[in-house]
Design a protein around this motif. Sequence first.
Motif, short mmCIF file in Angstrom:
data_model
loop_
_atom_site.label_atom_id
_atom_site.label_comp_id
_atom_site.label_asym_id
_atom_site.label_seq_id
_atom_site.Cartn_x
_atom_site.Cartn_y
_atom_site.Cartn_z
N UNK A 1 99.46 -1.04 46.07
CA UNK A 1 99.87 -2.44 46.07
C UNK A 1 98.77 -3.40 45.65
N UNK A 2 97.55 -2.91 45.43
CA UNK A 2 96.45 -3.76 44.99
C UNK A 2 96.28 -3.67 43.48
N UNK A 3 95.80 -4.74 42.88
CA UNK A 3 95.42 -4.74 41.47
C UNK A 3 93.91 -4.55 41.41
N UNK A 4 93.46 -3.56 40.65
CA UNK A 4 92.03 -3.33 40.49
C UNK A 4 91.58 -3.95 39.17
N UNK A 5 90.36 -4.51 39.20
CA UNK A 5 89.84 -5.27 38.06
C UNK A 5 88.39 -4.85 37.82
N UNK A 6 87.98 -4.81 36.57
CA UNK A 6 86.60 -4.48 36.24
C UNK A 6 86.25 -4.95 34.84
N UNK A 7 85.00 -4.67 34.43
CA UNK A 7 84.49 -4.99 33.11
C UNK A 7 84.59 -6.47 32.76
N UNK A 8 84.28 -7.34 33.69
CA UNK A 8 84.24 -8.76 33.38
C UNK A 8 83.06 -9.06 32.47
N UNK A 9 83.30 -9.80 31.40
CA UNK A 9 82.24 -10.23 30.51
C UNK A 9 82.70 -11.44 29.72
N UNK A 10 81.76 -12.10 29.06
CA UNK A 10 82.11 -13.26 28.26
C UNK A 10 82.95 -12.83 27.06
N UNK A 11 83.82 -13.74 26.61
CA UNK A 11 84.67 -13.48 25.45
C UNK A 11 84.24 -14.40 24.31
N UNK A 12 83.97 -13.88 23.13
CA UNK A 12 83.54 -14.73 22.01
C UNK A 12 84.66 -15.56 21.41
N UNK A 13 85.91 -15.24 21.77
CA UNK A 13 87.05 -16.00 21.24
C UNK A 13 87.57 -16.99 22.28
N UNK A 14 87.82 -16.50 23.50
CA UNK A 14 88.21 -17.38 24.60
C UNK A 14 86.99 -17.57 25.50
N UNK A 15 87.13 -17.40 26.81
CA UNK A 15 85.99 -17.63 27.70
C UNK A 15 85.53 -16.39 28.45
#
Length: 357
Positions: A312-326
């Motif tokens: 029931x949880x959403x797992x998230x990873x690999x956050x980094x800056x985006x050269x097109x959006x943010x």
Amino acid sequence: MSDPKTHPGSRIPVAVLGATGTVGQRFVRLLADHPWFRLEALAASERSAGKCYRDAVTWVQTQPLDERVAQMTVRTCEQILDGRHELVFSALGGDVASEVEREFARRCLVVTNASAHRMAADVPLLVPEVNPDHLDLLAAPAAGARLPAGIIANPNCSTIGLVLALKPLADTIGIDRVSVVTMQAVSGAGLPGVSSYQILDNVIPWIPGEEEKLEVETGKILGRVEGGRIESAALAVSAQCNRVPVVDGHTLCVSVGLRAPAQLDEVREAWRAFRAEPQALGLPSAPPQPTVYLGDDEPPQARLHREFGKGMAVTIGRLRECPVLDARFVALSHNTLRGAAGGAVLAAELVVARYGR
């Protein structure tokens, strides 16, 4: 107040429509020993009607079929229409769901996984942690009833994972643009689904209707109730959907445009701090942490992470800056638990906590 994990009165009698399919089976498994609900009726097609459930279903769940449920007789939807159940979970196909669900909704509450009513103006498209205020669209329960009559729709399975990842950012920073590429499991296609010859050694870069659902449903869910209807969020969403050879678990590669400048630490903290009404109420199906951030160098993977929070949880990873959006990241959700039956059961629990206690 009573312990919210133990319903203070008798368990609410419920029925499952479309009980023999993959999502219907998930409903059956989750409801077999649910502390608030008692499974009283199973409905499927005419070819299954009259059989005991164990003979009508090709059971594909990893847990054994509950013996009490196995002995229940399957009936048609028409045969249980005037039953004593107060709540119906629907896993019907889109070709029959529209009319049948409206008939049941005149008598009781219907929580549906079908797409037929998702964009109807009077139907909450509910992800309990994201838009619980949309339940205001339901009328109050009739005299003597514990629950309101009407329909609550469960969103598309990919949309659920997306909006759970977006909600903490929308609340704390603001978002106005989203680009998402999905890699969706074969279980999302139901039974018999995609043939092995089509999917093995392959990626199918098109799922009919899926991109449109992601793009419009996201705005409705993140919108607000105004004057008895939902005003969709001012949000541009671009989606590309792919079917991949994974059994369960939809992976989403997401880029977002933020409304205000933000450091990546602020984005991480938004996910880590996120809790909502289901967690505050301690609902039986609610994960303690709905958005789990794994780390910048730890991408979520279906085989390793789909069962987080009992699926029931959403797992998230690999956050980094985006050269097109943010900012860009990877998210994963279990498509037949959080994205289907589990999400619908949690939605029903939220209604019970509000109206039926």
